[in-house]
Design a protein around this motif. Structure first.
Motif, mmCIF file in Angstrom:
data_model
loop_
_atom_site.group_PDB
_atom_site.id
_atom_site.type_symbol
_atom_site.label_atom_id
_atom_site.label_comp_id
_atom_site.label_asym_id
_atom_site.label_seq_id
_atom_site.Cartn_x
_atom_site.Cartn_y
_atom_site.Cartn_z
ATOM 1 N N GLY A 296 27.546 -32.498 77.018
ATOM 2 C CA GLY A 296 26.570 -31.805 77.848
ATOM 3 C C GLY A 296 26.730 -30.296 77.767
ATOM 4 O O GLY A 296 25.743 -29.555 77.684
ATOM 5 N N CYS A 297 27.984 -29.844 77.758
ATOM 6 C CA CYS A 297 28.249 -28.410 77.618
ATOM 7 C C CYS A 297 27.795 -27.904 76.252
ATOM 8 O O CYS A 297 27.222 -26.808 76.134
ATOM 9 N N ASN A 298 28.036 -28.704 75.201
ATOM 10 C CA ASN A 298 27.632 -28.294 73.856
ATOM 11 C C ASN A 298 26.115 -28.146 73.747
ATOM 12 O O ASN A 298 25.620 -27.215 73.114
ATOM 13 N N ILE A 299 25.394 -29.068 74.354
ATOM 14 C CA ILE A 299 23.928 -29.009 74.308
ATOM 15 C C ILE A 299 23.426 -27.726 74.957
ATOM 16 O O ILE A 299 22.516 -27.068 74.450
ATOM 17 N N ARG A 300 24.042 -27.351 76.067
ATOM 18 C CA ARG A 300 23.619 -26.162 76.796
ATOM 19 C C ARG A 300 24.305 -24.887 76.294
ATOM 20 O O ARG A 300 24.115 -23.830 76.863
ATOM 21 N N GLU A 301 25.097 -25.016 75.220
ATOM 22 C CA GLU A 301 25.851 -23.896 74.649
ATOM 23 C C GLU A 301 26.781 -23.245 75.685
ATOM 24 O O GLU A 301 26.905 -22.018 75.772
ATOM 25 N N ILE B 103 22.293 -25.784 63.765
ATOM 26 C CA ILE B 103 21.595 -26.880 64.430
ATOM 27 C C ILE B 103 21.815 -28.218 63.723
ATOM 28 O O ILE B 103 21.772 -29.279 64.348
ATOM 29 N N GLU B 104 22.106 -28.168 62.430
ATOM 30 C CA GLU B 104 22.325 -29.394 61.667
ATOM 31 C C GLU B 104 23.577 -30.156 62.099
ATOM 32 O O GLU B 104 23.786 -31.301 61.682
ATOM 33 N N ALA C 184 22.012 -40.701 71.500
ATOM 34 C CA ALA C 184 20.878 -40.187 72.274
ATOM 35 C C ALA C 184 21.054 -38.699 72.575
ATOM 36 O O ALA C 184 20.093 -37.917 72.513
ATOM 37 N N LEU C 185 22.288 -38.285 72.867
ATOM 38 C CA LEU C 185 22.547 -36.875 73.166
ATOM 39 C C LEU C 185 22.385 -35.999 71.926
ATOM 40 O O LEU C 185 22.025 -34.828 72.039
ATOM 41 N N TRP D 296 19.523 -31.748 69.377
ATOM 42 C CA TRP D 296 18.654 -31.249 68.300
ATOM 43 C C TRP D 296 17.372 -30.642 68.866
ATOM 44 O O TRP D 296 16.961 -29.542 68.490
ATOM 45 N N ARG D 297 16.735 -31.360 69.784
ATOM 46 C CA ARG D 297 15.480 -30.877 70.362
ATOM 47 C C ARG D 297 15.700 -29.619 71.177
ATOM 48 O O ARG D 297 14.893 -28.676 71.118
ATOM 49 N N GLU D 298 16.796 -29.578 71.935
ATOM 50 C CA GLU D 298 17.093 -28.402 72.767
ATOM 51 C C GLU D 298 17.340 -27.172 71.905
ATOM 52 O O GLU D 298 16.786 -26.096 72.168
#
Length: 204
Positions: free
Chosen positions: A33-38, A153-154, A187-188, A193-195
């Motif tokens: 979750g932290c990685n997704i939100r940087e 992003i990859e 799923a994350l 990727w989308r975020e």
């Protein structure tokens, strides 16, 4: 202490789930979750989860994955530094970006070469029962971690492939809670990727 860590918390489909696995799963979810939100705090959480999974995987004879956790713990220190102090080649602060053609070539070549190297190592020096799948996951995870640390992003594509293969491996080993975690990771990866793509499109 070891007895407590490996004590069954509950049973899933006939296989005991230890308290160590429960704790590692919860910390890992927060980390992604932290990685997704940087959010840079994901890196020290990742190091902690890696040390937990080192014990868990070694206990279940997943030596490639266990050894990989040492790399993850060390790479987490590097990734934390990169996200706090890292720079692009032009001197600008580190930000989410895409691989160029050269980066794609290097990434695919690295994964292709590391896979058999990891597999042969496991066959030669361990009693791993799944050297090729374990080696594929190990190689892909090394690549994915580097891409994440440099905010390409990859990294989400690499992790998506790694996590999908991991699901099958953990089913074979009966690590059902961790299997569920990796299904969530798939799923994350889509969400991540989308975020990140949205931020790239917005010029963030």
């Amino acid at each position: 202490m070891t007895d407590l860590l490996f004590a069954p918390a509950f049973t899933l489909w006939g296989a005991p789930t230890t308290w160590l696995e429960v704790a590692a799963v919860l910390i890992s979810v927060v980390m992604v979750g932290c990685n997704i939100r940087e959010i840079h705090w994901g890196w020290p959480l990742g190091a902690l989860a890696s040390l937990m999974y080192l014990l868990l995987f070694w206990h279940d004879s997943l030596y490639g994955d266990a050894s990989l956790q040492v790399y993850f713990a060390l790479a987490s220190a590097w990734g934390w530094w990169e996200w706090l102090r890292g720079r692009r080649a032009d001197g600008s602060p580190l930000h989410a970006t895409r691989l160029r053609r050269r980066g794609w070539t290097f990434t695919l070549a690295a994964w292709t070469l590391l896979w058999p190297a990891c597999a042969f190592f496991l066959m030669r020096f361990t009693d791993s029962t799944t050297p090729w799948s374990d080696g594929f996951i190990t190689a892909g995870s090394v690549v994915g971690q580097v891409l994440l640390g440099r905010k390409f992003i990859e990294n989400w594509l690499a992790w998506g492939v790694v996590d999908a293969v991991s699901v099958a491996l953990f089913a074979y080993k009966g690590l059902w809670l961790t299997l569920g975690l990796y299904l969530l990771f798939v799923a994350l990866c889509v969400l991540g990727w989308r975020e990140w793509r949205t931020r790239l499109g917005a010029g963030a």
